[in-house]
Structure formats: C-alpha cells, structure tokens
Scaffold this motif. Structure first.
Motif, mmCIF file in Angstrom:
data_model
loop_
_atom_site.group_PDB
_atom_site.id
_atom_site.type_symbol
_atom_site.label_atom_id
_atom_site.label_comp_id
_atom_site.label_asym_id
_atom_site.label_seq_id
_atom_site.Cartn_x
_atom_site.Cartn_y
_atom_site.Cartn_z
ATOM 1 N N THR A 15 0.814 -1.229 0.000
ATOM 2 C CA THR A 15 0.000 0.000 0.000
ATOM 3 C C THR A 15 0.845 1.276 0.000
ATOM 4 O O THR A 15 0.396 2.303 -0.490
ATOM 5 N N ARG A 16 2.084 1.178 0.529
ATOM 6 C CA ARG A 16 2.908 2.396 0.569
ATOM 7 C C ARG A 16 3.321 2.848 -0.826
ATOM 8 O O ARG A 16 3.815 3.939 -1.004
ATOM 9 N N PHE A 17 3.158 1.951 -1.800
ATOM 10 C CA PHE A 17 3.641 2.254 -3.154
ATOM 11 C C PHE A 17 2.508 2.340 -4.161
ATOM 12 O O PHE A 17 2.718 2.209 -5.365
ATOM 13 N N LEU A 18 1.299 2.558 -3.676
ATOM 14 C CA LEU A 18 0.169 2.740 -4.596
ATOM 15 C C LEU A 18 0.286 4.110 -5.261
ATOM 16 O O LEU A 18 0.836 5.019 -4.664
ATOM 17 N N PRO A 19 -0.171 4.315 -6.495
ATOM 18 C CA PRO A 19 -0.882 3.339 -7.313
ATOM 19 C C PRO A 19 0.014 2.396 -8.114
ATOM 20 O O PRO A 19 -0.501 1.513 -8.803
ATOM 21 N N ALA A 20 1.370 2.553 -8.019
ATOM 22 C CA ALA A 20 2.256 1.704 -8.834
ATOM 23 C C ALA A 20 1.965 0.222 -8.608
ATOM 24 O O ALA A 20 2.080 -0.602 -9.517
ATOM 25 N N THR A 21 1.575 -0.119 -7.375
ATOM 26 C CA THR A 21 1.437 -1.541 -7.020
ATOM 27 C C THR A 21 -0.003 -2.049 -7.127
ATOM 28 O O THR A 21 -0.328 -3.097 -6.599
ATOM 29 N N LYS A 22 -0.845 -1.300 -7.835
ATOM 30 C CA LYS A 22 -2.233 -1.760 -7.984
ATOM 31 C C LYS A 22 -2.259 -3.080 -8.765
ATOM 32 O O LYS A 22 -2.966 -4.018 -8.400
ATOM 33 N N ASP A 256 9.330 1.213 -0.134
ATOM 34 C CA ASP A 256 9.017 2.574 0.277
ATOM 35 C C ASP A 256 9.544 3.497 -0.828
ATOM 36 O O ASP A 256 10.614 3.242 -1.380
ATOM 37 N N LYS A 257 8.791 4.536 -1.163
ATOM 38 C CA LYS A 257 9.166 5.361 -2.328
ATOM 39 C C LYS A 257 10.588 5.915 -2.228
ATOM 40 O O LYS A 257 11.364 5.847 -3.169
ATOM 41 N N PHE A 258 10.933 6.466 -1.049
ATOM 42 C CA PHE A 258 12.246 7.088 -0.900
ATOM 43 C C PHE A 258 13.353 6.018 -0.957
ATOM 44 O O PHE A 258 14.359 6.188 -1.656
#
Ligand code: UTP
Length: 291
Positions: A15-22, A256-258
């Motif tokens: 979920t921390r990387f949505l929407p990429a991980t949809k 995590d994005k960072f």
C-alpha cells in the motif's frame, strides 16, 4: 543444524507504493534493469541456498513467472540472434527451483512465515523480505549463515539507525559478544522515544530455527488479525536465546518510495553499463540545482 532453505514472503499488498502496485507486485518494480526480487534471489543463491519458497497471494503470479522458462521469449530471442539477452533470460530461470505457498489473506509477516511450516519442516531456514535490498561485498545472507553456524541459534540482521528514527523499527537490546554479534536481551517493536538507548534496528533478513513455528502458533493476533513476526521472535528469544548481527553493507527498503529511489541511485551508480554515464548525469543535476 544446516540452513538449506529460504522463505521469501511476497504476499503483502504494497500500500505504501500505490498506485504503482495496484497491478504490479512491488517486488517486481525494477531497480535499474532487474526486478527487486531478482536481486534478493541472487543474494540467496550466492549464499549457497537453492531451495526457495515464495509466499505468494492473488496477483503475484508475475514473480513465479519471472523465475520460470519463457518458451515464447526464448524462441524469439534465438530467432533474432540476440544471444546475450537469451543467455541472461535463461540464467534467471536456472537460478532456482520455485516452490510457492499461498497466503490466503495478508495477515502479517508472522502469518506469512507460518504458512511455510509444512514445506520448511524441522529445518533451520532463512527469511528474506521481498522488498528489502542489501548492497554488500559479501552477500548479507552469507554473512548471517556464518554466524548461525557458529552459535546454532537464530540470528537476525540489524543496522544502526539515527536515534530519532528508532520508533519506526523493531529494535534489539543486547550485549556484543563478538565484533558485530549481539546476544539479544530484548526485542522492542517500534519503541516510543526515550524508552530505549539501543539504535540497532531489525531489517529483513533472518536465520531462524524451526522452533519459531510453535512460537508463531502461540502468537496472539494484533490489529486487523495480523500476526507479528517480532512477537514470535520475542518468544523464541526467551525460550532459547537469539543473536543479532550488524552486517556490512547498505540496506534499502525498496517497498518505500524514498528507499526505492535511493536503491536505484546506488545500483545505477554501480551498474557496469551505465554507471559512468549516470554519475556524470547526477553531477550535472546537482550543479544545475546549485545555480
Ligand atoms: P511489508 O509490511 O513491507 O509489506 O512487508 P506490505 O504489507 O506489502 O507493505 P505496505 O506497508 O502495505 O506498503 C515486508 C514483506 O513481507 C511481505 C511483503 O510482500 C513484503 O515483501 N508480506 C507482508 C507478506 O508476504 N504477507 C503479509 O501479510 C505482509
């Protein structure tokens, strides 16, 4: 007890990387030119382990497919005479024999490990999180197995974090018994500021004895029915003892994005083909920002 198997939990929702991980599993997001999970599998293979158990869920079939033969792709590359790419693609499918266990509901990391009980059996095993990347001269899992072999008790990887960030991690307290090796006295999940002086944070690499399974069964589910691995580790530590190992290397949380961006920069700079160009590009970017 000798370690021959590794469990890779990849069933989380990301979920921390949505929407990429949809639609795309976060473990399949690329670090330069390879999916995160491939780096982790390569680390495990380089540590002498060939039996890998993926803990998967709905929508994660791309991960298993990535390590399987792709008849169409290989035939296409062979016909086009693209021999280097063909070798690279073939090597991926030869890395490991894939065993997959399904986690039917995302009930936490502890639960993900618990569902592998029948496949792991009465053996010590590695757990490597599918989104935790380690850059190291000597593979992190290899470093840890050496410590496990010496002490014959569970070993968890730790890294030092700034004091003000300890509340984001599982923290261990213990006594250093050899360089970088700590006999754990206590594991604290996300400690409140000021409640511990330790800055040793748990990261996603563990060598576990099979006695972790009864501890997981006894763990009382927390919020949302999740079974926390840290709770079971605490029980196992009290029962038999446990060690923490401050590995050498750089760790990135690619879920995590960072952390993902940091990993791409580090692995990009080290990349044999584009590392030099990328370094020049970054210098230009930094110069441009200063003006
Ligand atoms: P994370 O907590 O980082 O994964 O777990 P998550 O739940 O997918 O992430 P967010 O917080 O929603 O963004 C670390 C690893 O454990 C796996 C994940 O796939 C990830 O590789 N995991 C986590 C499971 O296999 N099952 C779970 O129930 C939870």
């Amino acid at each position: 007890m000798e370690i021959k198997k590794a469990v890779l939990p990849v069933a989380g929702m990301g979920t921390r990387f949505l929407p990429a991980t949809k639609v795309i599993p976060k473990e399949m997001l690329t670090i330069v030119d390879r999916p995160t999970i491939q780096f982790i599998v390569e680390e495990i293979v380089a540590s002498g382990i060939k039996e890998i158990v993926f803990v998967t869920s709905v929508g994660k079939s791309a991960i298993e497919n990535h390590f399987d033969y792709s008849y169409e792709l290989e035939t296409f590359l062979a016909q086009k005479g693209k021999t280097d790419l063909l070798r690279e693609v073939r090597n991926i499918s030869r890395l490991i024999d894939v065993v997959a266990v399904r986690q039917k509901e995302p009930l936490g990391l502890g639960h993900a490990v618990m569902v592998t009980e029948k496949v792991v059996g009465d053996n010590a095993f590695v757990v490597a999180l599918g989104d935790d990347l380690v850059w190291a001269e000597v593979p992190c899992v290899y470093q840890m197995i050496k410590v496990f072999n010496e002490y014959q008790e569970s070993v968890i990887a730790v890294q030092r974090v700034p004091e003000k960030e300890t509340h984001k991690y599982g923290i261990v307290e213990g006594e250093e018994v050899a360089p970088g090796v700590f006999r754990i006295d206590k594991l604290i999940e996300k400690p409140k500021p000021g409640t511990t002086t330790s800055t040793l944070a748990i990261i996603g690499r563990y060598c576990l004895r099979p006695e972790i399974f009864p501890c997981l069964h006894r763990t009382i589910p927390g919020v949302g029915g999740e079974i926390q691995l840290t709770d079971a580790l605490n029980a196992l530590q009290k029962e038999r003892g446990m060690y923490a190992y401050e590995f050498s290397g750089n760790r990135y949380d690619a879920g995590d994005k960072f952390g993902y961006l940091q990993a791409n920069v580090h692995f990009g700079l080290e990349h044999a083909e584009i590392g030099g160009k990328f370094r020049e590009f970054l210098k230009e970017v930094v110069k441009g920002m200063g003006s």
